[in-house]
Design an enzyme around this catalytic site. Structure first.
Site, PDB file in Angstrom:
ATOM      1  CD  GLU A   1     -30.335  58.503  11.707  1.00 32.25           C
ATOM      2  OE1 GLU A   1     -29.375  59.281  11.818  1.00 32.25           O
ATOM      3  OE2 GLU A   1     -31.514  58.872  11.498  1.00 32.25           O
TER       4      GLU A   1
ATOM      5  CG  HIS B   1     -33.444  61.113  15.038  1.00 35.86           C
ATOM      6  ND1 HIS B   1     -32.680  62.264  14.921  1.00 35.86           N
ATOM      7  CD2 HIS B   1     -33.422  60.535  13.814  1.00 35.86           C
ATOM      8  CE1 HIS B   1     -32.212  62.342  13.679  1.00 35.86           C
ATOM      9  NE2 HIS B   1     -32.658  61.311  12.986  1.00 35.86           N
TER      10      HIS B   1
ATOM     11  CG  HIS C   1     -29.545  63.981  10.299  1.00 37.44           C
ATOM     12  ND1 HIS C   1     -28.800  63.027  10.935  1.00 37.44           N
ATOM     13  CD2 HIS C   1     -30.784  63.437  10.159  1.00 37.44           C
ATOM     14  CE1 HIS C   1     -29.543  61.949  11.149  1.00 37.44           C
ATOM     15  NE2 HIS C   1     -30.749  62.183  10.696  1.00 37.44           N
TER      16      HIS C   1
HETATM   17 MN    MN Z   1     -32.298  60.777  10.962  1.00 38.48          MN
END
Ligand code: MN
Length: 238
Positions: free
Chosen positions: A80, A99, A169
């Site tokens: 990611e 994140h 997510h």
């Molecule tokens: Mn993630």
């Protein structure tokens, strides 16, 4: 293009930020934090594919804004990394990106509700978090931001906000420094918890936009106080 080495103090700060985010319960085996390169605004520093609580200076890799390694390494990259590359591309003001899949935030993305500032510590939420729906740009996926197209769509949803919820997510927070990115990631989680608790009691009187802005200026101006406490819990880096 040859890139000058990043300031070792910045690398150490990024390692410390990884450890703090794990210690504070924002990340677990997953999640990551990056910082824009201090010698080149079109590069950023991010750990190789490792749990944040285990990251050391030797794990920090240098990427360009396509999400490609700018300095060769045999270490695996995070899938990611495009979250980071595309946000740095879209937001010149952003110096650090976190994140995470921190748990209290998940119900908001799943129900399409925004995080809004419930107290002075989360003034950075302003008029509310942004919301990213991956189906709009990616159809049915594994929910991960695994290419630059999805990263770009995420950055577009983030727009000028400091926090974007990712349905099903997690979330991503941005800031003008590593310390503030850590601060905002921690308090996005705290705000989510409090917002759920308050909603059970009745309609919430959130900070309005001006209060949020004033509160952010005051609390975030003192982020070093919190940072020193958080890093003291980690102790010296080996
Ligand atoms: Mn993630």
């Amino acid at each position: 293009m040859e890139i000058a080495a990043a300031d070792p103090a910045l690398v150490e700060k990024l390692v410390m930020a990884n450890r703090i985010l794990y210690d504070q319960g924002v990340v677990d085996g997953f999640g990551h934090i990056s910082v824009r390169h201090d010698q080149s605004p079109v590069h950023f520093l991010l750990s190789c594919n490792r749990a944040p609580g285990l990251v050391t200076a030797a794990d920090i890799l240098t990427y360009d804004l396509s999400g490609d390694l700018a300095v060769a390494s045999s270490q695996r990259s995070y899938l990611e990394r495009f979250i980071h590359s595309e946000i740095y591309k879209a937001r010149p003001d952003v110096v650090s990106v976190v994140h995470s899949h921190s748990q209290s935030v998940i119900p908001f993305g799943a129900t399409g509700q925004r995080l809004r500032p419930i107290f002075h510590m989360s003034g950075f939420l302003g008029s509310g978090s942004a919301l990213f729906e991956i189906r709009d740009s990616g159809g049915n996926t594994d929910l991960l931001i695994r290419d630059s197209g999805l990263g770009k769509a995420l950055a577009e949803s983030l727009a000028g906000h400091n926090c974007v919820l990712m349905r099903g997510h997690g979330s991503t927070t941005v800031a003008p420094s590593v310390e503030l990115a850590v601060y905002r990631a921690i308090y996005a989680e705290v705000n989510a918890r409090l917002q759920i608790q308050a909603a059970a009691l009745g309609p919430i009187n959130f900070l309005n936009e001006e209060e949020a802005s004033l509160a952010a200026a005051t609390t975030e101006g003192q982020v070093v106080r919190a940072w020193d406490l958080w890093r003291q819990r980690i102790g010296p880096l080996a």
